[in-house]
Design an enzyme around this catalytic site. Structure first.
Site, PDB file in Angstrom:
ATOM      1  CB  THR A 124      -0.937   0.050   1.267  1.00  0.00           C
ATOM      2  OG1 THR A 124      -1.770   1.246   1.554  1.00  0.00           O
ATOM      3  CG2 THR A 124       0.002  -0.217   2.257  1.00  0.00           C
ATOM      4  CE1 TYR A 177      -4.636  -1.900   4.834  1.00  0.00           C
ATOM      5  CE2 TYR A 177      -3.720   0.256   4.501  1.00  0.00           C
ATOM      6  CZ  TYR A 177      -3.978  -0.952   3.994  1.00  0.00           C
ATOM      7  OH  TYR A 177      -4.117  -1.481   2.725  1.00  0.00           O
TER       8      TYR A 177
END
Length: 280
Positions: free
Chosen positions: A49, A93
């Site tokens: 990501t 995250y």
């Protein structure tokens, strides 16, 4: 192709233990299974990501036009964020995906695993039933088609480089086919500067496609949100021989057509919108 994950920053803030177990421990289990595989290690292409770069708060921004942030640095404006950007994990995250990203690269280095990483920007396209936490392009369209309000967190001027899923699949397949040559490398992946768009601009294009203005509300910024992220895709384009990405307006129109034909109504009382002929 390792795409399995806990995918929402919001969920990681509410339940960091599960986020850690899914994203980091799950990836470690995959790596160990591949390393110990009979007959030698199997290739791995991992979906990381852009959150591994943190909130990018040090990037000086200006407002371009009426509705979009843009970096003051001409090189960033022209090309986007490159893989040489220092890692800076934010939110649980970001930590779990970032640590998994680093494990994949180190297994390539330490154990000779034929593995590579894509640090993903925003992917959209047909068959995406987006939610408020993930898949925001489709989520905006679904809300607009149902006549329901779209919530923008922050001021709506934040920019992402959106990339059609078909272009992304082509990149993953090319990586798999060239895995021995690119093993141990991480690539930033997205639509690149030509497909950089602010949330407000995208809502305006939805208005043009549907011929009606979806109601918009605003809420506070969310943890770890980046005001501007555009991937510098020159490295994967060169290494994988990739063609230019689909223009975002074309892809958005195609997704609107697909969702209009295939979605369930997201509200029991909403009437489906009629798409403008302009998307054809």
């Amino acid at each position: 192709f390792h795409l399995a994950a806990q995918v929402a920053v919001t969920t990681s803030m509410a339940d960091p233990r599960t986020d850690f177990a899914v994203n980091l421990q799950g990836t470690f289990a995959v790596l160990e299974a591949l390393r110990r595989r009979a007959g030698g290690p199997a290739p791995l292409v991992f979906a990381s990501t852009n959150k591994v770069y943190g909130d990018l708060a040090d990037v000086e921004l200006a407002v371009e036009g009426d509705d979009a942030y843009a970096p003051r640095d001409p090189a960033l404006r022209a090309h986007g964020i490159g893989e040489d950007r220092p890692l800076d994990f934010h939110t649980p995250y970001g930590c779990s995906k970032g640590a998994a990203d680093q494990y994949v690269l180190d297994y390539a280095r330490s154990f000779g695993l034929p593995a590579a990483v894509f640090r993903m920007s925003c992917i959209y396209g047909e068959r995406q039933m987006g939610t408020e936490d993930q898949g925001w392009v489709a989520h905006f369209l679904l809300r607009a088609l149902a006549g329901e309000p779209i919530t923008l967190y922050g001021d709506g001027q934040q920019v992402r480089d959106i990339c059609d899923v078909a272009d992304t699949c082509n990149a993953y397949i090319a990586a798999f086919e060239r895995i021995e040559r690119i093993a141990g490398r991480a690539f930033n992946w997205g639509g690149g500067p030509d497909n950089a768009v602010s949330l407000l601009t995208l809502v305006g294009e939805i208005r043009r496609i549907l011929g009606t203005a979806p109601p918009v509300t605003f809420a506070d910024w969310r943890a770890g949100d980046q005001r501007w992220f555009v991937a510098d895709t020159r490295a994967p384009d060169a290494a994988l021989g990739l063609a230019p990405r689909k223009p975002w307006r074309t892809g958005l129109g195609e997704l609107a057509m697909w969702l209009s034909a295939n979605r369930p109504l997201t509200s029991a009382t909403a009437e489906p919108a009629v798409l403008s002929e302009q998307v054809a």
